[in-house]
Scaffold this motif. Sequence first.
Motif, short mmCIF file in Angstrom:
data_model
loop_
_atom_site.label_atom_id
_atom_site.label_comp_id
_atom_site.label_asym_id
_atom_site.label_seq_id
_atom_site.Cartn_x
_atom_site.Cartn_y
_atom_site.Cartn_z
N PHE A 43 46.84 24.11 55.43
CA PHE A 43 46.12 25.03 55.49
C PHE A 43 46.45 26.77 55.72
CE2 PHE A 43 44.51 29.23 58.63
CZ PHE A 43 43.35 28.44 58.34
N ALA A 44 46.24 26.78 54.16
CA ALA A 44 46.90 27.61 53.39
C ALA A 44 46.73 29.03 54.11
CB ALA A 44 46.35 27.90 52.25
N VAL A 45 47.92 29.75 54.23
CA VAL A 45 47.19 31.41 55.15
C VAL A 45 48.24 32.80 53.73
CG1 VAL A 45 48.43 33.28 56.82
CG2 VAL A 45 48.46 30.60 57.03
N VAL A 46 47.40 33.33 53.25
CA VAL A 46 47.31 34.47 52.42
C VAL A 46 48.60 35.93 52.88
CG1 VAL A 46 46.34 35.58 50.35
CG2 VAL A 46 45.62 33.25 51.17
N LEU A 47 49.10 35.50 52.61
CA LEU A 47 50.36 36.59 53.14
C LEU A 47 49.56 38.20 52.31
CD1 LEU A 47 53.39 35.02 53.39
CD2 LEU A 47 51.77 35.69 55.31
N SER A 48 49.45 37.52 50.88
CA SER A 48 49.82 38.81 50.22
C SER A 48 48.23 38.33 48.74
CB SER A 48 50.46 39.43 49.82
OG SER A 48 51.44 38.81 48.61
N GLY A 49 47.48 39.15 48.05
CA GLY A 49 46.42 38.35 47.08
C GLY A 49 45.14 37.95 47.31
N ARG A 50 44.64 37.20 46.82
CA ARG A 50 43.16 37.26 46.85
C ARG A 50 43.64 35.63 45.54
NH1 ARG A 50 38.21 39.74 46.87
NH2 ARG A 50 36.48 38.67 45.39
N ILE A 51 42.88 35.17 46.38
CA ILE A 51 42.65 33.12 46.18
C ILE A 51 40.13 33.31 45.68
CG2 ILE A 51 42.30 31.36 47.14
CD1 ILE A 51 44.59 31.52 48.20
N GLU A 52 39.95 33.06 44.92
CA GLU A 52 38.41 32.71 44.65
C GLU A 52 37.70 31.44 45.02
OE1 GLU A 52 37.23 35.40 41.49
OE2 GLU A 52 37.53 37.40 42.85
N VAL A 53 37.19 31.73 45.42
CA VAL A 53 36.47 29.77 45.44
C VAL A 53 34.83 29.68 45.18
CG1 VAL A 53 35.73 28.14 47.61
CG2 VAL A 53 37.64 29.42 47.77
N SER A 54 34.97 29.45 44.44
CA SER A 54 33.65 28.84 43.67
C SER A 54 32.73 27.52 43.19
CB SER A 54 33.74 29.50 42.80
OG SER A 54 34.64 28.23 41.71
N GLY A 60 26.81 23.24 35.14
CA GLY A 60 27.78 24.02 34.50
C GLY A 60 28.13 25.47 34.91
N ARG A 61 26.89 26.15 35.62
CA ARG A 61 26.88 26.92 36.30
C ARG A 61 27.65 26.86 37.55
NH1 ARG A 61 20.74 29.64 38.71
NH2 ARG A 61 21.99 31.16 40.35
N GLU A 62 28.09 28.02 37.79
CA GLU A 62 28.87 28.47 38.76
C GLU A 62 28.59 29.76 39.29
OE1 GLU A 62 33.93 29.62 38.87
OE2 GLU A 62 33.11 29.81 36.59
N ILE A 63 29.37 29.67 40.86
CA ILE A 63 28.86 30.85 41.35
C ILE A 63 29.90 31.07 42.25
CG2 ILE A 63 27.54 29.54 43.53
CD1 ILE A 63 26.28 31.79 44.30
N LEU A 64 30.73 31.96 42.31
CA LEU A 64 31.88 32.17 43.70
C LEU A 64 31.23 32.24 45.02
CD1 LEU A 64 34.17 33.61 43.84
CD2 LEU A 64 33.12 35.90 43.61
N LEU A 65 31.93 31.80 45.73
CA LEU A 65 31.08 31.81 47.13
C LEU A 65 31.27 32.43 48.18
CD1 LEU A 65 31.62 27.80 47.84
CD2 LEU A 65 29.95 29.37 47.04
N TYR A 66 33.15 33.13 47.94
CA TYR A 66 34.06 34.05 48.62
C TYR A 66 34.75 34.20 47.99
CZ TYR A 66 35.67 29.52 51.09
OH TYR A 66 36.07 28.00 51.56
N ALA A 170 29.02 34.30 37.62
CA ALA A 170 29.19 33.17 38.91
C ALA A 170 29.79 34.96 40.64
CB ALA A 170 31.23 33.36 38.55
N ARG A 171 30.32 35.88 39.88
CA ARG A 171 30.01 36.55 41.33
C ARG A 171 28.29 37.16 41.75
NH1 ARG A 171 33.47 40.01 43.45
NH2 ARG A 171 35.44 39.44 41.78
N ILE A 172 27.40 36.87 40.90
CA ILE A 172 26.32 37.08 41.37
C ILE A 172 25.29 36.05 41.27
CG2 ILE A 172 26.21 39.43 41.33
CD1 ILE A 172 24.43 38.28 38.86
N GLY A 173 25.96 34.85 40.97
CA GLY A 173 24.84 33.80 41.05
C GLY A 173 23.78 33.70 40.12
N SER A 174 24.75 33.62 39.07
CA SER A 174 23.70 34.19 37.91
C SER A 174 23.79 33.32 36.75
CB SER A 174 22.79 35.63 37.78
OG SER A 174 22.25 35.61 36.46
N ALA A 175 23.28 33.43 35.77
CA ALA A 175 24.23 32.70 34.61
C ALA A 175 24.31 33.71 33.44
CB ALA A 175 22.59 32.08 33.27
N ARG A 176 26.08 33.33 32.73
CA ARG A 176 25.75 33.86 31.82
C ARG A 176 25.22 34.76 30.22
NH1 ARG A 176 27.71 34.63 26.76
NH2 ARG A 176 26.84 32.38 26.35
#
Length: 214
Positions: A43-54, A60-66, A170-176
């Motif tokens: 279980f990762a505890v983030v102390l600083s920074g940002r991790i993106e899960v997609s 091949g279409r990608e979406i940023l989940l959170y 990926a951030r908005i759930g669309s295609a490039r």
Amino acid sequence: MSWAAATFPGLSPEESARLDALPETDLPRGALLFGPGDIAKGFAVVLSGRIEVSLTGPSGREILLYAVEPGQSCIQTTLGLLGDEPYSGEAQTASPVRLVMIPAPLFHALMDRAPPFRTFVFRAMATRMNDMTALLERVAFTRVEARLAQALLDLAEHGVATATHAELAARIGSAREVVSRRIEAMAKRGLVSPDRGRVRLRDPAALERLAQAV
């Protein structure tokens, strides 16, 4: 105050000390934490920074989940540890990250005997589920132009959003390709000025109005 006591208020001194003894890890931007099919080992505890899960679909279409930042949790990891399910998404650092990995055996032990830790995990999980529901609503019911305008506003620093068209898609759930066409249309209207890897916001007020349109 130690990171464990700050993250999990109410833990006993012994439990906090055990967590504080875990090694801290520094990761550069772009580091991969897990991918589809991997098994959660901690279980990762983030102390600083940002991790993106997609999530990437068969096309091949990608979406940023959170994103996971300090004080937040990764629902895919939580589900993997609690339900013994493999990851379906991919996690990558979006900035330099410092984190602590709580090994799976210690995670389960704390879930069993430490109510403050258990409360944090389930509360963070509930918050993340609400975020996922909101994402589904935005993708299903909000126009692409509105989602793109909001993404540009959210990413903008000093009037410039630094992101490729693929990252915006990926951030908005669309295609490039769709994002490229929409940005070109925005540029013709004088709302933005696209450049390689970034978009300058020329009319933030108009983008705000566009983001609020449904």
